[in-house]
Design an enzyme around this catalytic site. Structure first.
Site, mmCIF file in Angstrom:
data_model
loop_
_atom_site.group_PDB
_atom_site.id
_atom_site.type_symbol
_atom_site.label_atom_id
_atom_site.label_comp_id
_atom_site.label_asym_id
_atom_site.label_seq_id
_atom_site.Cartn_x
_atom_site.Cartn_y
_atom_site.Cartn_z
ATOM 1 N N ARG A 85 36.373 72.759 30.630
ATOM 2 C CA ARG A 85 36.764 71.483 31.214
ATOM 3 C C ARG A 85 36.846 71.585 32.747
ATOM 4 O O ARG A 85 37.095 70.594 33.413
ATOM 5 C CB ARG A 85 38.129 71.096 30.659
ATOM 6 C CG ARG A 85 38.336 69.626 30.553
ATOM 7 C CD ARG A 85 39.646 69.359 29.880
ATOM 8 N NE ARG A 85 39.558 69.506 28.449
ATOM 9 C CZ ARG A 85 40.074 68.663 27.575
ATOM 10 N NH1 ARG A 85 40.717 67.606 27.990
ATOM 11 N NH2 ARG A 85 39.989 68.880 26.292
ATOM 12 N N ARG A 166 44.968 61.279 32.236
ATOM 13 C CA ARG A 166 44.010 62.218 31.637
ATOM 14 C C ARG A 166 42.578 61.828 32.015
ATOM 15 O O ARG A 166 41.732 62.680 32.278
ATOM 16 C CB ARG A 166 44.156 62.219 30.111
ATOM 17 C CG ARG A 166 45.390 62.962 29.634
ATOM 18 C CD ARG A 166 45.749 62.600 28.215
ATOM 19 N NE ARG A 166 44.725 62.886 27.237
ATOM 20 C CZ ARG A 166 44.647 62.293 26.049
ATOM 21 N NH1 ARG A 166 45.532 61.369 25.705
ATOM 22 N NH2 ARG A 166 43.706 62.626 25.203
#
Ligand code: AP5
Length: 210
Positions: A85, A166
């Site tokens: 990520r 997020r």
């Protein structure tokens, strides 16, 4: 098969990864699920990770990389969901597997309005992990899993303010990560706004089955 699913929260990575991994008989390795297990069992890693996850922040690279390296062990095939990520995670995976850890990377693209509507309606089974959506994929009986009769719950980080945070983090990290895999020539883009069945069929096409 050594595939990676990338993309913002709610893009359907987990939904698709479960089906493709089952079809291919490889482990579906979701760093979100691994971390939630650590949090649930209150391990040292779980205690450290909880604060980050509750606020929608990324768990520090060193902790996540170590956890994934242990999980990968000597596996030949896997479907990684939500890892790497960050560029540091991608580089670590590349280095530790001598550049052979990933065959294909799929970037799931979805706009923010759809992300919020998908995540605010998501429900997950506490017992078997099956995933539902109150509007798009409802269970037959409210809050009860069709598969196993387990209780359905809403994730703590699926609250609108945390979802937005997020999403911002995912967008910030995406550029360098996508550039890394694009340069390796293994990046594919998936329009994740379509129905789960249509997305699944497109992914199946990449399996190369007759
Ligand atoms: P994680 O659990 O990985 O969450 P995420 O990436 O934010 O992704 P989601 O699980 O929210 O979404 P998804 O794309 O899998 O969508 P889903 O299939 O569920 O990570 C959680 C946290 O852990 C992070 O915030 C971070 O703190 C930490 N973390 C994890 N990995 C990390 C890492 N590598 N480094 C650092 N920290 C890390 O679908 C969503 C909903 O939409 C469901 O209800 C589903 O039924 C529905 N749906 C799915 N597809 C469709 C469709 N095509 N049409 C309509 N509805 C759909």
């Amino acid at each position: 098969m050594r595939w990676v699913f990338l993309g913002p929260p709610g893009a359907g990575k987990g939904t698709q990864a479960k089906k493709i991994a089952k079809l291919r008989g490889v482990p579906h390795i979701s760093t979100g699920d691994l971390l939630r297990t650590e949090v649930g069992t209150k391990t040292e890693l779980g205690v450290k990770a909880k604060e980050y996850m509750d606020s929608g922040e990324l768990v520090p690279d060193d902790l996540v990389i170590e956890m994934v390296v242990q999980r990968l062990g000597s596996l030949d095939g896997y479907l990684l969901d939500g890892f790497p990520r960050t560029l540091a995670q991608a580089q670590a995976l590349h280095d530790r597997t001598n550049g052979d850890g990933v065959e294909r990377v799929f970037d799931f693209e979805l706009d923010e309005d759809r992300i919020i509507s998908r995540l605010s309606g998501r429900r997950t089974c506490r017992s078997c992990g099956a995933m539902y959506h109150v509007d798009f994929l409802p269970s037959e009986k409210e809050d009860v899993c069709d598969n196993c009769g387990g209780e359905l719950f809403q994730r703590d980080d699926d609250k609108p303010a945390t979802i937005r945070h997020r999403t911002q983090i995912a967008r910030r990290q995406a550029g360098p990560l996508l550039e890394f895999y694009d340069k390796l020539g293994i990046l594919e883009t998936i329009d994740a706004s379509r129905s789960p069945d249509v997305v699944h069929e497109e992914l199946r096409g990449y399996l190369g089955d007759p």
